[in-house]
Write an enzyme that holds these catalytic residues in place. Structure first.
Site, PDB file in Angstrom:
ATOM      1  N   SER A  84     -10.317  -1.054   6.721  1.00 29.84           N
ATOM      2  CA  SER A  84      -9.742  -0.810   5.247  1.00 29.84           C
ATOM      3  C   SER A  84      -9.173  -1.946   4.856  1.00 29.84           C
ATOM      4  CB  SER A  84      -8.782   0.532   5.339  1.00 29.84           C
ATOM      5  OG  SER A  84      -9.653   1.898   5.371  1.00 29.84           O
ATOM      6  N   LYS A  93       0.732  -1.344   0.078  1.00 31.12           N
ATOM      7  CA  LYS A  93       0.005  -0.084   0.028  1.00 31.12           C
ATOM      8  C   LYS A  93       1.001   1.321  -0.033  1.00 31.12           C
ATOM      9  CE  LYS A  93      -4.095   1.852   2.280  1.00 31.12           C
ATOM     10  NZ  LYS A  93      -4.822   1.825   3.734  1.00 31.12           N
ATOM     11  N   SER A 142      -9.951   1.299   2.687  1.00 31.61           N
ATOM     12  CA  SER A 142      -8.905   2.263   1.729  1.00 31.61           C
ATOM     13  C   SER A 142      -7.916   1.424   0.970  1.00 31.61           C
ATOM     14  CB  SER A 142      -8.358   3.197   2.542  1.00 31.61           C
ATOM     15  OG  SER A 142      -7.212   2.420   3.634  1.00 31.61           O
TER      16      SER A 142
END
Lengths: 506, 72
Positions: free
Chosen positions: A219, A125, A195
């Site tokens: 997330s 990420k 997310s």
């Protein structure tokens, strides 16, 4: 003929002299030719590599049936083919990945096999610090930020031999359950959730065999359930957050996303463990998660939320959860309805206040110096979070308000521990906003697990009927540091079902 | 009763925190702030024991290596 076919054919054409030269030459030269030393016969066409699970690919690498370079090239080709449609990546580090794959090949050929992540392409990420590689958190505030060191999770996965393919997409600073620009591989007209949407979409689309995610309000579990893959929020303190751009220091978790539970266990094994650089890191021995997968689950006590709670859930998620409970019951698990903790209804407001107060403290430096640079997507994407406004408003809350939430949080944690005195695990839906609309129900049991820090996994548990064909996730929760139990139960469920074997129609 | 929290409140709170929120942003920040105050109403409605302490962000635990305690 594909490049991969050519690569394999070339294996057969090289002489023993070439092999000897590869072994004797300096590292960089031998790395370049090391793929000559892998046997070509086991793997099929490049696209077949993409359907392998991480552990299947690892086994073929260990036996030198496929090479890390082949696998890395297959991933890069897949990204080149599909990422314009999926939008999973912020940065693709192709040159670094190929160089790392060549080194991995050399190490393996020389007998230095590190384990099941050696030579496996993974993504991180874009909140994870990666030395020498842009790390932006999808914000103009950090648009030029190139970290001087790796986050602990990045370092640990690299040490385990994983190949860093690239940085995955997210909403600005990880705010929100919608990832602008990242589409759900199961339906490219829909968002991947967030997310950690880039990580989940990349894994679902077969671009990666694993990825990292971050989870402050759900997330990891939200995009994992939305994209039909496995996502684990480990126990708070199990995986270091050092070098990960935070939302909220006491709610943030870092965890793995993969296509199967066993792949998830392999990733967690490398990621977990005490880190003195993370103040919340737990000084505990890390169990063997992969070994624990096949433990006996018979007589395990599993709780289901009461009907009054389940009625608030999207009917398709509710149905999938109830079917999953019946599946587990058939495997010998004892299912019982439980009373939820009295403070549960407060967990979400507590989570939101704690989250924004801590985020405001982190963002103060940027509000003072770069406030005008927020709003990466605000002009084009109505669903994008307004991070600047959120943290400005959060800056106005008082220490007293924050601490009241942290006091109540302790009450909630205690109540959750009491509930787990009579059960070993809790099943809930991991509601997918992909088919319930972007305004998902206020009940999901995801942020609540960030408030108490208990381990929680989302595993594929079905597909929606209306609209058709969108993944549904099942959440399994356990006591703190019972991550092995969560994986064990998830693996048993996965082994009894076929949901994880479906692939998106890309 | 009129809501006592206004853009003036936001301006004053921000300044007391060392933040200068531009005039054209005060309304939108006010909206978010009022949302947080609504959440706090829910939180405040729950009875809290006077002895309840917060989840701590700092604790001192002995270092297994025998060296000085480490700050966590």
């Amino acid at each position: 003929m594909t490049e991969h076919d050519a690569t394999r054919r070339s294996f057969l054409q090289h002489s023993a002299a070439a092999i000897t030269a590869a072994l004797l030459s300096p590292l960089t030269e031998s790395a370049a030719s090391a793929s000559l030393l892998f046997s070509p016969q086991a793997a099929g066409p490049a696209e077949e590599l993409l359907t392998l699970s991480l552990v299947e690919a690892a086994e073929l690498i260990r036996n030198k049936k496929i090479s890390p370079l082949e696998l890395t090239r297959a991933a890069l080709d897949r990204i080149a083919d599909l990422d314009a449609k999926v939008g999973a990546f912020r940065t693709v580090a192709a040159d670094q990945a190929l160089a790392a794959a060549r080194i991995a090949e050399t190490e393996i050929v020389q007998g230095n096999y590190r384990g099941p992540l050696h030579g496996i392409p993974v993504g991180f990420k874009d909140t994870n610090y990666t030395q020498g590689i842009l790390t932006t958190a999808r914000s103009r505030v950090l648009q030029d930020f190139i970290p001087a060191y790796d986050a602990t999770v990045v370092r640990r996965l690299k040490e385990a031999g994983a190949i860093l393919i690239g940085k995955t997409n997210l909403p600005e600073f990880s705010f929100g359950g919608y990832t602008p620009g990242t589409q759900n591989p199961w339906d490219l007209s829909r968002n991947a959730g967030g997310s950690s949407g880039g990580s989940a979409a990349a894994v679902a689309a077969g671009m990666l065999w694993g990825a990292t995610g971050g989870d402050t309000s759900g997330s990891i579990r939200n995009p994992a359930s939305t994209c039909g893959v496995v996502g684990l929020k480990p126990t708070f303190g199990l995986v270091s957050r050092y070098g990960v751009i935070p939302i909220s220091w006491t709610l943030d978790h870092v965890g793995p996303i993969a296509r199967t539970v066993e792949d998830t266990a392999v990733l967690l094994q490398a990621m977990a463990g005490y880190d003195p650089q993370d103040d919340f890191s737990a000084r505990l021995a890390v169990p063997d998660y992969r070994n624990a997968l096949r433990s006996n689950i018979r007589a395990m006590r599993v709780g289901l939320p009461p009907a009054s709670y389940m009625e608030q859930i999207h009917p398709e998620s509710r149905r999938a959860t109830e079917e999953a409970s019946r599946t587990l019951q058939q495997l010998g698990v004892q299912i019982r309805e439980i009373a939820l903790p009295p403070a549960l209804e407060l967990a979400r407001p507590i989570q939101r206040i704690v989250r924004i107060c801590e985020a405001a403290a982190y963002h103060r430096q940027f509000l003072l110096s770069k406030a005008g640079q927020y709003g990466f997507d605000n002009a084009t994407t109505p669903q994008a979070p307004d991070v600047r406004t959120n943290v400005e408003a959060g800056s106005l809350l008082t220490a007293s308000q924050y601490l009241r939430c942290q006091r109540l949080r302790k009450v909630f944690v205690q109540q959750m521990l009491e509930i787990f005195e009579s059960i070993d695990a809790l099943l809930t839906p991991a509601t997918s906003p992909a088919f319930s609309g972007q305004s998902s129900t206020s009940v999901s049991f995801r942020p609540e697990m960030n408030v108490c820090g208990f381990p929680a996994i989302s595993v594929p548990a079905g597909f929606s009927v209306n609209p058709a064909g969108l993944p549904i996730g099942l959440q399994i929760v356990a006591r703190p540091f019972q991550d092995a139990l969560v994986l064990n139960l998830a693996y048993a469920y996965e082994s009894a079902t076929e949901w994880h074997k479906r692939r998106p129609p890309l | 009763m009129q809501n006592p929290v206004t853009v003036e409140t936001i301006r004053a709170l921000a300044r007391s925190n060392g933040l200068e929120i531009p005039e054209d942003r005060l309304e939108i920040v006010l909206k978010d702030y009022l949302g947080f105050l609504e959440l706090m109403k829910e939180v405040d409605s729950f009875p809290l024991d006077m002895a309840a302490e917060p989840i701590t962000t700092l604790s001192l635990v002995p270092d297994n290596s025998g060296s000085d305690p480490v700050t966590r």
